[in-house]
Design a protein around this motif. Structure first.
Motif, PDB file in Angstrom:
ATOM      1  N   LEU A 286      32.850   7.086   1.423  1.00 54.30           N
ATOM      2  CA  LEU A 286      33.739   7.364   2.650  1.00 54.30           C
ATOM      3  C   LEU A 286      35.210   7.149   2.421  1.00 54.30           C
ATOM      4  O   LEU A 286      35.619   5.941   2.143  1.00 54.30           O
ATOM      5  CB  LEU A 286      33.103   6.626   3.894  1.00 54.30           C
ATOM      6  N   GLU A 287      35.980   8.123   2.716  1.00 59.16           N
ATOM      7  CA  GLU A 287      37.734   7.856   2.919  1.00 59.16           C
ATOM      8  C   GLU A 287      37.996   7.813   4.127  1.00 59.16           C
ATOM      9  O   GLU A 287      37.990   8.883   4.953  1.00 59.16           O
ATOM     10  CB  GLU A 287      38.097   9.390   1.936  1.00 59.16           C
ATOM     11  N   ALA A 288      38.692   6.667   4.419  1.00 55.61           N
ATOM     12  CA  ALA A 288      38.840   6.388   5.933  1.00 55.61           C
ATOM     13  C   ALA A 288      40.394   5.865   5.778  1.00 55.61           C
ATOM     14  O   ALA A 288      40.762   5.154   5.199  1.00 55.61           O
ATOM     15  CB  ALA A 288      38.167   5.229   6.441  1.00 55.61           C
ATOM     16  N   GLU A 289      41.006   6.311   6.846  1.00 58.63           N
ATOM     17  CA  GLU A 289      42.498   6.010   7.128  1.00 58.63           C
ATOM     18  C   GLU A 289      42.486   4.577   7.791  1.00 58.63           C
ATOM     19  O   GLU A 289      41.554   4.411   8.825  1.00 58.63           O
ATOM     20  CB  GLU A 289      43.163   7.133   7.620  1.00 58.63           C
ATOM     21  N   ILE A 290      43.364   3.900   7.842  1.00 59.70           N
ATOM     22  CA  ILE A 290      43.456   2.633   8.590  1.00 59.70           C
ATOM     23  C   ILE A 290      44.704   2.993   9.845  1.00 59.70           C
ATOM     24  O   ILE A 290      45.645   3.482   9.366  1.00 59.70           O
ATOM     25  CB  ILE A 290      43.986   1.460   8.001  1.00 59.70           C
ATOM     26  N   TYR A 291      44.137   2.926  11.032  1.00 56.90           N
ATOM     27  CA  TYR A 291      45.034   3.321  12.059  1.00 56.90           C
ATOM     28  C   TYR A 291      45.234   1.872  12.834  1.00 56.90           C
ATOM     29  O   TYR A 291      44.421   1.584  13.422  1.00 56.90           O
ATOM     30  CB  TYR A 291      44.273   4.254  13.063  1.00 56.90           C
ATOM     31  N   GLU A 292      46.410   1.326  12.866  1.00 51.47           N
ATOM     32  CA  GLU A 292      46.663   0.056  13.388  1.00 51.47           C
ATOM     33  C   GLU A 292      47.313   0.120  14.888  1.00 51.47           C
ATOM     34  O   GLU A 292      48.259   0.904  15.053  1.00 51.47           O
ATOM     35  CB  GLU A 292      47.677  -0.846  12.770  1.00 51.47           C
ATOM     36  N   ILE A 293      46.826  -0.610  16.061  1.00 53.97           N
ATOM     37  CA  ILE A 293      47.235  -0.740  17.301  1.00 53.97           C
ATOM     38  C   ILE A 293      48.015  -2.109  17.314  1.00 53.97           C
ATOM     39  O   ILE A 293      47.754  -2.878  16.781  1.00 53.97           O
ATOM     40  CB  ILE A 293      46.178  -0.313  18.482  1.00 53.97           C
ATOM     41  N   PRO A 294      49.129  -2.159  18.404  1.00 54.31           N
ATOM     42  CA  PRO A 294      49.492  -3.378  18.545  1.00 54.31           C
ATOM     43  C   PRO A 294      48.529  -4.363  19.021  1.00 54.31           C
ATOM     44  O   PRO A 294      47.588  -3.948  19.975  1.00 54.31           O
ATOM     45  CB  PRO A 294      50.545  -3.135  19.591  1.00 54.31           C
ATOM     46  N   ALA A 295      48.455  -5.506  18.549  1.00 55.80           N
ATOM     47  CA  ALA A 295      47.295  -6.395  19.188  1.00 55.80           C
ATOM     48  C   ALA A 295      47.734  -6.842  20.627  1.00 55.80           C
ATOM     49  O   ALA A 295      48.904  -7.019  21.015  1.00 55.80           O
ATOM     50  CB  ALA A 295      47.528  -7.778  18.063  1.00 55.80           C
ATOM     51  N   GLY A 296      46.622  -7.034  21.222  1.00 54.37           N
ATOM     52  CA  GLY A 296      46.778  -7.425  22.730  1.00 54.37           C
ATOM     53  C   GLY A 296      46.142  -6.495  23.854  1.00 54.37           C
ATOM     54  O   GLY A 296      45.791  -5.397  23.137  1.00 54.37           O
TER      55      GLY A 296
ATOM     56  N   LEU B  66      35.490  12.084   5.449  1.00 56.36           N
ATOM     57  CA  LEU B  66      36.474  11.493   6.036  1.00 56.36           C
ATOM     58  C   LEU B  66      36.161  10.687   7.097  1.00 56.36           C
ATOM     59  O   LEU B  66      35.199  10.815   8.082  1.00 56.36           O
ATOM     60  CB  LEU B  66      37.380  12.426   6.574  1.00 56.36           C
ATOM     61  N   GLY B  67      36.860   9.547   7.462  1.00 55.87           N
ATOM     62  CA  GLY B  67      36.420   8.514   8.600  1.00 55.87           C
ATOM     63  C   GLY B  67      37.964   8.028   9.067  1.00 55.87           C
ATOM     64  O   GLY B  67      38.779   8.144   8.217  1.00 55.87           O
ATOM     65  N   LEU B  68      37.669   7.012  10.120  1.00 56.90           N
ATOM     66  CA  LEU B  68      38.998   6.435  10.666  1.00 56.90           C
ATOM     67  C   LEU B  68      38.588   4.860  10.818  1.00 56.90           C
ATOM     68  O   LEU B  68      37.425   4.580  11.453  1.00 56.90           O
ATOM     69  CB  LEU B  68      39.426   7.017  11.919  1.00 56.90           C
ATOM     70  N   ILE B  69      39.733   4.022  10.604  1.00 56.13           N
ATOM     71  CA  ILE B  69      39.226   2.615  10.753  1.00 56.13           C
ATOM     72  C   ILE B  69      40.451   2.272  11.704  1.00 56.13           C
ATOM     73  O   ILE B  69      41.460   2.418  11.659  1.00 56.13           O
ATOM     74  CB  ILE B  69      39.703   1.719   9.536  1.00 56.13           C
TER      75      ILE B  69
ATOM     76  N   GLU C  62      44.797  15.463  13.996  1.00 57.94           N
ATOM     77  CA  GLU C  62      45.705  15.635  12.552  1.00 57.94           C
ATOM     78  C   GLU C  62      44.940  15.322  11.442  1.00 57.94           C
ATOM     79  O   GLU C  62      45.156  16.188  10.279  1.00 57.94           O
ATOM     80  CB  GLU C  62      46.885  14.993  12.876  1.00 57.94           C
ATOM     81  N   LEU C  63      44.007  14.654  11.349  1.00 59.10           N
ATOM     82  CA  LEU C  63      43.240  14.319   9.949  1.00 59.10           C
ATOM     83  C   LEU C  63      42.304  15.251   9.742  1.00 59.10           C
ATOM     84  O   LEU C  63      41.715  15.102   8.728  1.00 59.10           O
ATOM     85  CB  LEU C  63      42.723  12.808  10.418  1.00 59.10           C
ATOM     86  N   GLY C  64      41.847  15.789  10.928  1.00 63.26           N
ATOM     87  CA  GLY C  64      40.789  16.884  10.753  1.00 63.26           C
ATOM     88  C   GLY C  64      39.505  16.409  10.607  1.00 63.26           C
ATOM     89  O   GLY C  64      38.358  16.980   9.923  1.00 63.26           O
ATOM     90  N   LEU C  65      39.065  15.389  11.627  1.00 59.29           N
ATOM     91  CA  LEU C  65      38.060  14.647  11.586  1.00 59.29           C
ATOM     92  C   LEU C  65      37.084  15.481  12.280  1.00 59.29           C
ATOM     93  O   LEU C  65      37.382  16.289  13.010  1.00 59.29           O
ATOM     94  CB  LEU C  65      37.993  13.225  12.315  1.00 59.29           C
ATOM     95  N   ASP C  66      35.836  15.838  11.686  1.00 59.80           N
ATOM     96  CA  ASP C  66      34.747  16.386  12.323  1.00 59.80           C
ATOM     97  C   ASP C  66      33.627  15.676  13.198  1.00 59.80           C
ATOM     98  O   ASP C  66      33.895  14.364  13.275  1.00 59.80           O
ATOM     99  CB  ASP C  66      33.987  17.447  11.348  1.00 59.80           C
ATOM    100  N   ARG C  67      32.493  16.131  13.474  1.00 60.44           N
ATOM    101  CA  ARG C  67      31.526  15.903  14.356  1.00 60.44           C
ATOM    102  C   ARG C  67      30.766  14.515  13.590  1.00 60.44           C
ATOM    103  O   ARG C  67      30.059  13.819  14.401  1.00 60.44           O
ATOM    104  CB  ARG C  67      30.803  16.535  15.117  1.00 60.44           C
ATOM    105  N   LYS C  68      30.932  14.512  12.282  1.00 59.95           N
ATOM    106  CA  LYS C  68      30.230  13.559  11.749  1.00 59.95           C
ATOM    107  C   LYS C  68      31.064  12.611  10.828  1.00 59.95           C
ATOM    108  O   LYS C  68      30.540  11.632   9.861  1.00 59.95           O
ATOM    109  CB  LYS C  68      29.161  14.062  10.511  1.00 59.95           C
TER     110      LYS C  68
END
Length: 362
Positions: A63-73, A37-40, A91-97
């Protein structure tokens, strides 16, 4: 494709620069010992264009990665957004790797990097910069941070990525203004380190402004080589690395004075470099010709040389709140004899600073 290595012992990593880096990124993921698991982390401008493409590449690499969007700027580079990212990681249960990928410009890279440095005391971090400014500046060197209402980048860390992927094809969707702002930092490298590179920029302005492949690849690679050389000698900014701040003392004051909305970073740096060059000339460190060369190239590259919406007293006060100021002494990076050489000085008079500010205000 060009590869630039940042030599930092066990923290060394490679920067990949070229067109269509799909296979390189997939192979990198396959060889890395990442968790599944990872995060974009991306923003609302870049995510809709490239988020899905990166997600698919990572999936191809296992790799299974969720997309997390922040407001631009710039306003998203905040403790509030940082906390929201921390919550999502838990919440996603991401670990140290579990790797965090930064897909976007400098705001995304700084915020994602600080999140990666902080979550579980550090998880793998990969930079995928999509703006010219981020490719030549914030994605290289390991500085990560968020802003505070009282100052820019005051809360952060030094945290190196595992790799940086700079796909030149992804620059094609940039607005012209975003291309120009990247050129501000690129010009800086010539001024502080390499007169020959400064000359190259002068002689190839049209091709550079139009992002021709050969010229773009070279100027990005050379910028990264210069920054990598400096960072390799001084990772934590105890000495030499401070030269990378040429133009930034004034730039950060301008950004703060205008609420981080009127000028983007490269534009503020461009004005800040004119200010630093003006001080250098006033102190007799460079002649009129060198000063004019710097100001003219900045202007030709479609960058501002004057700031609007600022006043001298507020700007002058702001420079003492910069993170590079120690015991009330501002470390000015100044030109030294010729283009391509700089020095660091704490002995700059209030008169010279304010005269330079006056010159740089519209």
């Amino acid at each position: 494709m060009r590869i630039v290595t940042v030599e930092l012992g066990e923290n060394s990593y490679e920067i990949y620069i070229g067109n269509d880096l799909h296979s390189e990124l997939v192979e990198f993921c396959k060889k890395s010992s990442f968790s599944r698991l990872g995060l974009i982390i991306t923003d609302t401008n870049v995510g809709p264009i490239y988020g899905g493409k990166l997600k698919d590449m990572l999936a191809e690499g296992g790799l299974e990665a969720e997309i997390y969007e922040i407001p631009a700027g710039e306003s998203s580079k905040s403790l509030k957004q940082f906390e929201a990212i921390m919550t999502r990681c838990i919440e996603l249960g991401l670990d140290r790797k579990s790797p965090i990928f930064a897909l976007g410009g400098g705001v995304v890279g700084d915020l994602a990097g600080f999140a990666a440095a902080s979550y579980m005391r550090g998880v793998p971090f990969v930079q995928v910069p999509t703006s010219l400014l981020a490719q030549v500046d914030s994605s290289v060197g390991g500085k990560v941070a968020v802003n505070h209402p009282l100052g820019k980048n005051l809360i952060g860390a030094f945290y190196q990525p595992k790799a940086v992927f700079m796909d030149l094809d992804w620059l094609r969707t940039l607005p012209k203004r975003e291309i120009y702002t990247g050129l501000g930092e690129i010009i800086k490298y010539g001024i502080i380190y390499d007169r020959g590179f400064f000359k190259y920029l002068k002689e190839n302005t049209n091709d550079i402004l139009n992002l021709k492949d050969e010229e773009t690849a070279y100027m990005i690679a050379r910028s990264c080589e210069i920054k990598a050389a400096v960072v390799s000698e001084d990772e934590k900014e105890s000495g030499l690395r401070a030269i990378l701040n040429f133009g930034h003392t004034m730039a950060h004051a301008i950004e703060k004075n205008t609420g981080y909305t009127r000028y983007n970073h490269g534009e503020a740096v461009a004005i800040g470099m004119v200010c630093a060059a003006h001080i250098s000339r006033a102190m007799g460190l460079v002649d009129e010709e060198a000063f004019a060369e710097v100001e003219n190239l900045i202007r030709i590259m479609q960058l501002p040389v004057r700031a609007q919406g600022c006043d001298i007293d507020t700007l002058y006060e702001a420079i003492f709140h910069d993170k590079k100021t120690v015991n009330g002494q501002v470390k000015w990076v100044l030109m030294d004899g010729e283009i391509g050489k700089v020095r660091i000085s704490k002995e700059v008079s209030e008169e010279d600073v304010k005269n330079a500010m006056k010159y740089c205000l519209a």
